[in-house]
Design a protein around this motif. Structure first.
Motif, mmCIF file in Angstrom:
data_model
loop_
_atom_site.group_PDB
_atom_site.id
_atom_site.type_symbol
_atom_site.label_atom_id
_atom_site.label_comp_id
_atom_site.label_asym_id
_atom_site.label_seq_id
_atom_site.Cartn_x
_atom_site.Cartn_y
_atom_site.Cartn_z
ATOM 1 N N ILE A 104 0.784 -0.744 0.047
ATOM 2 C CA ILE A 104 -0.154 0.186 -0.343
ATOM 3 C C ILE A 104 0.610 1.231 0.044
ATOM 4 O O ILE A 104 0.616 2.318 -0.390
ATOM 5 C CB ILE A 104 -1.295 0.299 1.163
ATOM 6 C CG1 ILE A 104 -1.851 -1.302 1.236
ATOM 7 C CG2 ILE A 104 -1.513 1.456 1.632
ATOM 8 C CD1 ILE A 104 -2.942 -1.217 2.111
ATOM 9 N N GLU A 105 2.187 1.304 0.811
ATOM 10 C CA GLU A 105 2.822 2.142 1.171
ATOM 11 C C GLU A 105 3.430 2.737 -0.555
ATOM 12 O O GLU A 105 3.952 4.027 -0.462
ATOM 13 C CB GLU A 105 4.032 2.155 1.688
ATOM 14 C CG GLU A 105 3.981 1.905 3.528
ATOM 15 C CD GLU A 105 4.988 2.190 3.955
ATOM 16 O OE1 GLU A 105 6.264 1.502 3.200
ATOM 17 O OE2 GLU A 105 4.557 1.972 5.150
ATOM 18 N N TRP A 106 3.622 1.214 -0.878
ATOM 19 C CA TRP A 106 4.092 1.996 -2.812
ATOM 20 C C TRP A 106 3.398 3.091 -3.239
ATOM 21 O O TRP A 106 3.998 3.925 -4.230
ATOM 22 C CB TRP A 106 4.604 0.634 -3.787
ATOM 23 C CG TRP A 106 5.165 -0.003 -2.964
ATOM 24 C CD1 TRP A 106 6.266 0.318 -1.794
ATOM 25 C CD2 TRP A 106 5.717 -1.843 -4.009
ATOM 26 N NE1 TRP A 106 7.334 -1.353 -1.909
ATOM 27 C CE2 TRP A 106 7.057 -1.949 -2.910
ATOM 28 C CE3 TRP A 106 5.607 -1.865 -4.882
ATOM 29 C CZ2 TRP A 106 7.689 -2.621 -3.174
ATOM 30 C CZ3 TRP A 106 6.339 -2.401 -5.434
ATOM 31 C CH2 TRP A 106 7.498 -3.490 -3.929
ATOM 32 N N LEU A 107 1.879 3.081 -3.299
ATOM 33 C CA LEU A 107 1.067 4.162 -3.673
ATOM 34 C C LEU A 107 0.904 5.399 -2.694
ATOM 35 O O LEU A 107 0.580 6.304 -4.315
ATOM 36 C CB LEU A 107 -0.277 3.273 -3.874
ATOM 37 C CG LEU A 107 -0.114 1.917 -3.872
ATOM 38 C CD1 LEU A 107 -1.944 1.317 -3.995
ATOM 39 C CD2 LEU A 107 0.337 1.939 -5.710
ATOM 40 N N ARG A 108 1.694 5.830 -2.440
ATOM 41 C CA ARG A 108 1.796 6.615 -1.749
ATOM 42 C C ARG A 108 3.234 7.772 -1.729
ATOM 43 O O ARG A 108 2.811 8.390 -0.319
ATOM 44 C CB ARG A 108 0.982 6.590 0.210
ATOM 45 C CG ARG A 108 -0.429 6.030 0.116
ATOM 46 C CD ARG A 108 -1.259 6.816 -0.270
ATOM 47 N NE ARG A 108 -1.238 9.019 0.290
ATOM 48 C CZ ARG A 108 -1.788 8.829 1.133
ATOM 49 N NH1 ARG A 108 -2.599 8.124 1.650
ATOM 50 N NH2 ARG A 108 -1.759 10.051 1.491
ATOM 51 N N SER A 109 4.253 6.981 -2.339
ATOM 52 C CA SER A 109 5.316 7.901 -1.964
ATOM 53 C C SER A 109 5.332 8.679 -2.912
ATOM 54 O O SER A 109 4.746 9.048 -3.790
ATOM 55 C CB SER A 109 6.096 6.381 -3.242
ATOM 56 O OG SER A 109 7.792 7.685 -2.542
ATOM 57 N N PRO A 110 5.938 9.589 -2.167
ATOM 58 C CA PRO A 110 6.832 11.367 -2.785
ATOM 59 C C PRO A 110 7.370 11.641 -3.687
ATOM 60 O O PRO A 110 7.170 12.102 -3.922
ATOM 61 C CB PRO A 110 6.498 11.946 -1.011
ATOM 62 C CG PRO A 110 7.378 11.534 -0.570
ATOM 63 C CD PRO A 110 6.882 9.600 -0.588
ATOM 64 N N ILE A 111 8.329 10.218 -4.501
ATOM 65 C CA ILE A 111 9.490 10.094 -5.112
ATOM 66 C C ILE A 111 8.742 8.974 -6.075
ATOM 67 O O ILE A 111 8.543 7.725 -6.109
ATOM 68 C CB ILE A 111 10.157 9.828 -4.837
ATOM 69 C CG1 ILE A 111 10.753 10.573 -3.703
ATOM 70 C CG2 ILE A 111 11.663 10.412 -5.888
ATOM 71 C CD1 ILE A 111 12.452 10.252 -2.687
ATOM 72 N N VAL A 112 8.265 9.883 -7.283
ATOM 73 C CA VAL A 112 8.257 8.648 -8.338
ATOM 74 C C VAL A 112 9.140 8.654 -9.814
ATOM 75 O O VAL A 112 8.886 10.149 -10.220
ATOM 76 C CB VAL A 112 6.271 9.606 -8.956
ATOM 77 C CG1 VAL A 112 6.278 8.587 -9.590
ATOM 78 C CG2 VAL A 112 5.604 9.728 -7.763
#
Length: 261
Positions: A104-112
């Motif tokens: 789930i965290e991967w979807l909220r990363s500030p670095i894309v």
């Protein structure tokens, strides 16, 4: 979409881009989401922090119909600077449906590094619909307890503080199960006191300036905060499921089928 802060070295970002391109070409997959995880995305990097790129990939539809399923992880060579690997869409969706906080965290990363915003939003919507809050809460509590049981150090304390802040976020946002990834946002949205935010900000600034924080103790206000959150989150250990498993799996199947076309 692409969100790369200036603090990331351009040469390293270029290498990550190259690795992602190579993965897509050599494995014949599509990569709709590739982000930074680890301390850089969590909001407390050190000068020597490595780069932890994580991605979700999608194979051509016909390859999901094989009697001999392929491995659901793709890894690239690991070294002192690069840690780049990813999960097949099937693995990511299964884990999200179970309430796996890492996925789930991967979807909220500030670095894309590269991303299809529509894909991200659809998968976030699925996570919000099917993820069990109790499972997410248990994940963060167990991570914090495990890190807390190790040899104490200021560096290790960050790996206790962030999950504690995630637990606080869950306590404040009682109807949600998808917390932000980075520590500053967790604290900002977690309705904590200015003293806690200031102490965390100062500790983050110290970590950003030194390669080795040493074995000193974290500020007392942050230690109390961690203890309070871990004690409060004990409720997650016995909290019963709130989602219907069959319905959640049906929604996950529908999402998966739509994404592979």
């Amino acid at each position: 979409m692409r969100t790369i802060p200036p603090s990331l070295k351009p040469s390293v970002v270029s290498e990550i881009d190259e690795r992602l391109s190579t993965v897509a070409s050599e494995h014949d997959v599509r990569i709709p989401w590739a982000i930074e995880s680890g301390s850089r995305a969590w909001g407390f990097p050190s000068p020597d922090s490595d780069y932890d790129c994580r991605f979700i990939y999608v194979r051509p539809r016909e390859r999901y119909l094989s009697l001999w399923p392929e491995r659901d992880v793709i890894e690239t060579p690991l070294d002192a600077v690069f840690d780049v690997n990813g999960w097949d869409l099937t693995k990511a969706v299964r884990l999200i449906t179970k309430g796996n906080a890492t996925a789930i965290e991967w979807l909220r990363s500030p670095i894309v590094y590269t991303g299809d915003a529509g894909f991200r939003d659809r998968l976030l919507a699925l996570a919000s619909d099917v993820a069990e809050r109790a499972a997410v809460g248990r994940h963060y509590r167990h991570v914090a307890l495990q890190q807390r049981s190790g040899p104490p150090s200021l560096k290790r304390f960050f790996y206790v503080l962030r999950p504690a802040a995630a637990l606080r976020w869950l306590a404040v946002h009682t109807d949600e199960a998808v917390p932000p990834m980075d520590l500053p946002t967790l604290l900002s949205e977690g309705d904590v006191s200015a003293g806690i935010r200031d102490a965390a900000r100062d500790l983050i600034a110290l970590k950003a300036q030194t390669r080795e924080l040493g074995s000193g103790e974290a500020p007392e206000i942050l230690q109390r905060f961690v203890t309070e959150q871990l004690d409060d989150a004990e409720r997650f250990e016995t909290m019963p499921p709130t989602r219907d498993v069959a319905e959640s799996r049906a929604r996950a199947d529908a999402f998966f089928r739509a994404e592979i076309g």
